[in-house]
Scaffold this motif. Structure first.
Motif, PDB file in Angstrom:
ATOM      1  N   GLU A  29       0.825  -1.206   0.000  1.00 11.94           N
ATOM      2  CA  GLU A  29       0.000   0.000   0.000  1.00 11.94           C
ATOM      3  C   GLU A  29       0.861   1.257   0.000  1.00 11.94           C
ATOM      4  O   GLU A  29       1.865   1.334   0.707  1.00 11.94           O
ATOM      5  N   GLN A  30       0.460   2.269  -0.796  1.00 11.57           N
ATOM      6  CA  GLN A  30       1.182   3.536  -0.909  1.00 11.57           C
ATOM      7  C   GLN A  30       0.305   4.682  -0.408  1.00 11.57           C
ATOM      8  O   GLN A  30      -0.914   4.555  -0.297  1.00 11.57           O
ATOM      9  N   THR A  31       0.938   5.816  -0.135  1.00 12.30           N
ATOM     10  CA  THR A  31       0.176   6.978   0.322  1.00 12.30           C
ATOM     11  C   THR A  31      -0.359   7.796  -0.837  1.00 12.30           C
ATOM     12  O   THR A  31      -1.326   8.539  -0.681  1.00 12.30           O
ATOM     13  N   ASP A  32       0.266   7.696  -2.010  1.00 12.43           N
ATOM     14  CA  ASP A  32      -0.197   8.421  -3.180  1.00 12.43           C
ATOM     15  C   ASP A  32      -0.825   7.435  -4.157  1.00 12.43           C
ATOM     16  O   ASP A  32      -0.780   6.212  -3.960  1.00 12.43           O
ATOM     17  N   SER A  33      -1.405   7.937  -5.239  1.00 11.96           N
ATOM     18  CA  SER A  33      -2.035   7.057  -6.230  1.00 11.96           C
ATOM     19  C   SER A  33      -0.999   6.122  -6.858  1.00 11.96           C
ATOM     20  O   SER A  33       0.130   6.537  -7.142  1.00 11.96           O
ATOM     21  N   TYR A  34      -1.391   4.871  -7.089  1.00  7.65           N
ATOM     22  CA  TYR A  34      -0.429   3.895  -7.599  1.00  7.65           C
ATOM     23  C   TYR A  34      -1.155   2.717  -8.251  1.00  7.65           C
ATOM     24  O   TYR A  34      -2.374   2.568  -8.138  1.00  7.65           O
ATOM     25  N   TYR A  35      -0.373   1.896  -8.971  1.00  8.97           N
ATOM     26  CA  TYR A  35      -0.867   0.635  -9.525  1.00  8.97           C
ATOM     27  C   TYR A  35      -0.435  -0.494  -8.594  1.00  8.97           C
ATOM     28  O   TYR A  35       0.729  -0.576  -8.193  1.00  8.97           O
TER      29      TYR A  35
END
Length: 245
Positions: A29-35
């Protein structure tokens, strides 16, 4: 809510109906938008958009469009009923702060409910007068309109000389200097000025140069100022004192 797009692109390869390799993906999981791609789930790629944070800026200004200190401010939510009547929304905890010189107030409105909000000045900085309340409408955390409260306690949209910048998501509230008129009149002719009277206004403080920035205009003559007093001779018009502390 609005969302932030994934700034980068990704690629993947399929073999025998399953994903074999990817580029530009994350498996945590990331804090910004991601794939998101996990090789244990080799038929699924997730596009995960982060909620776009919205920041509301509030600028408290005085003369010269400068940020002023010591204004006691509140930002609260109001309710508008079916007839348009405004009342306090007690479910919202009002934000209170004291303005700082050279600094705007920033409020995170990302999760604010759509509706109407009130910017109110409780106490003006020294030498200034209280500014008029500003009502704004927020949608998705962004300002979409400014309103004023009418005598019947309903809101009316402001379309000219507004205090908002929708592109910057900003409200600017400006204070004006205090203005006091002092008139010298005859008892028997209350409407007429009485010239020639020598008058002194004394400030109840010993602070050095407390009256330095006060301007004197109008009908007075022979104006003199000390640290805590202003003297003049009355004329045909009232004396106007601007910026008294």
């Amino acid at each position: 809510n609005t969302y932030r797009i994934v700034e980068r692109s990704m690629t993947f390869k399929l073999r025998n109906g399953v994903i074999t390799t990817t580029t530009g993906t994350d498996d945590t999981e990331q804090t910004d938008s991601y794939y998101y791609y996990n090789s244990d789930e080799n038929t699924t790629i997730k596009v995960c958009d982060a909620v776009k944070e919205e920041k509301l800026l509030i600028s408290k200004q005085g003369i010269g469009s400068a940020e002023v200190s010591d204004a006691e401010m509140t930002f609260s939510k109001v309710s508008v009923d079916a007839t348009g009547v405004v009342s306090e929304d007690t479910s919202f905890e009002a934000i209170e702060w004291t303005s700082e010189e050279g600094k705007s107030k920033e409020i995170d409105t990302t999760n604010y409910a759509d509706g109407y909000y009130l910017l109110h000045e409780e106490v003006a900085p020294d030498t200034y007068t209280l500014a008029t309340d500003i009502y704004v409408k927020l949608e998705g955390g962004k300002i979409t309109g400014e309103y004023t409260l009418k005598a019947n306690n309903t809101l009316e949209e402001v379309t000219a000389d507004t205090h908002i910048d929708t592109a910057a998501n900003k409200i600017t509230m400006t204070d004006t200097l205090s203005v006091i008129n002092i008139s010298k009149k005859e008892v028997a002719a209350a409407s007429a000025e009485l010239p020639g009277a020598e008058l002194t206004l004394t400030l109840d403080t010993t602070t050095a140069e407390a009256l330095k920035n006060v301007t004197v205009s109008g009908g007075g003559t022979n104006v003199t100022k000390s640290d805590n007093s202003i003297s003049w001779t009355s004329g045909e018009e009232p004396v106007i004192l601007t910026g008294l502390p």
